[in-house]
Design an enzyme around this catalytic site. Sequence first.
Site, short mmCIF file in Angstrom:
data_model
loop_
_atom_site.label_atom_id
_atom_site.label_comp_id
_atom_site.label_asym_id
_atom_site.label_seq_id
_atom_site.Cartn_x
_atom_site.Cartn_y
_atom_site.Cartn_z
N HIS A 172 -6.96 111.35 30.99
CA HIS A 172 -6.97 110.47 31.98
C HIS A 172 -6.31 111.00 33.05
CE1 HIS A 172 -7.08 106.41 33.55
NE2 HIS A 172 -5.70 106.98 34.36
N CYS A 173 -6.79 111.03 34.43
CA CYS A 173 -6.11 111.66 35.30
C CYS A 173 -5.82 110.71 36.58
CB CYS A 173 -7.04 112.76 36.12
SG CYS A 173 -6.51 113.68 37.56
N PRO A 174 -4.33 110.69 36.74
CA PRO A 174 -3.83 109.76 37.62
C PRO A 174 -4.27 110.10 39.30
CG PRO A 174 -2.18 111.42 36.80
CD PRO A 174 -3.41 111.65 36.05
N ASN A 177 -7.10 108.45 39.21
CA ASN A 177 -7.17 107.05 38.70
C ASN A 177 -8.44 106.53 37.74
OD1 ASN A 177 -6.11 104.61 38.26
ND2 ASN A 177 -6.99 103.46 40.00
#
Length: 391
Positions: A172-174, A177
Amino acid sequence: MGVWYVTSRKHSLRFGGRVKMAPTHVLRCCQRGLAWIPVIFIALVVCWSYYAYVVELCIFTIPSIAEKIIYMVFFHLSFVMFVWSYWKTIFTRPANPSKEFCLPKAEKEQYVKEERPESQQEILWRAAANLPLYTRTGAGAIRYCDRCQVIKPDRCHHCSACDMCVLKMDHHCPWVNNCVGFSNYKFFILFLCYSLVYCLFIAATVLQYFIKFWTLCRRKSAENCPKNELPDTHAKFHVLFLFFVAAMFCISILSLFSYHLWLVGKNRSTIEAFRAPVFRTGSDKNGFSLGFGKNIAQVFGDERKFWLLPIFTSQGDGLTFPSRLVNIDPEQPTVSLQPEANKSIEDVPASPLSESQNHLLGNEQHANNVTEHLENDTGSETITIIMERES
């Protein structure tokens, strides 16, 4: 004093006879809103870099018209590809398991009622009997998500941030998002590639003007100043910061892009790089590797003309993936090893591959002779079996 009672699973509480909704949904909305802060930050930096390069550098600083045109053309090409791939990475919804991996209603109710893990696993084993599953938990059990109530396909994992099971989840890449997985992994790789090209191009073309601004002569006498002196305006600060920001992002993106290229070549996800997938015959970090060429094609597709475009061309459906099939799968249809008078080894059918496996493995088959010697109970008879498998 009142008493709180839990009335349902929707976080509603009863206080003194009145029903009040717990603030969980409010916190969830706030969390989702705050998750867009990194994306907004990147968008603002990109917008500022566009203004600083096009307006302050190309229009107000560079004196040569030819140099302006060349810089503007290549800058906009890299800018468009960067924004396009970034957009696709953000707004491509992660792929989820299909309905075939959901428990039927009767078995789901039975699974919830059961309290013993052994009984629950028996239910899962029956439900997964006809599913194309090759991986297991570390204890050898069926991979099941209690949150989503689905049997996890191979390489599928639950994302706590997205609150869903994602096919071939990488991480999951912030900064986008979003979950990076089967549906947008190619877009994520291209996003890293074009962002690196974007930053490298800016840093390379701004470098000479960065040096000139840094060593700008402030003498009032025109005779002592170099002839190629640039005007000491507010553009100086934009150019200086533009070079620093581009160089800083180049270093960070280069390491991340190199790492993911290595993962693509090995056919691993970030999760699998840290925790090797467990197959029925044991853990194997290279279990899904088919060779460098086929690993690349699995992510970018068969047609090379579409590799550099942020359009979906990945192979397969995200539910099944071909494995190296190094070991004999004990749960595949087996045959009797006892000698029979009317049946030879050539009559034993090989277990077929799935449709997606045939597509990914192609038409190339390498015959490897695997000889196994099995002794019967009396230890006096040895059976030799020669099997052909695909590499």
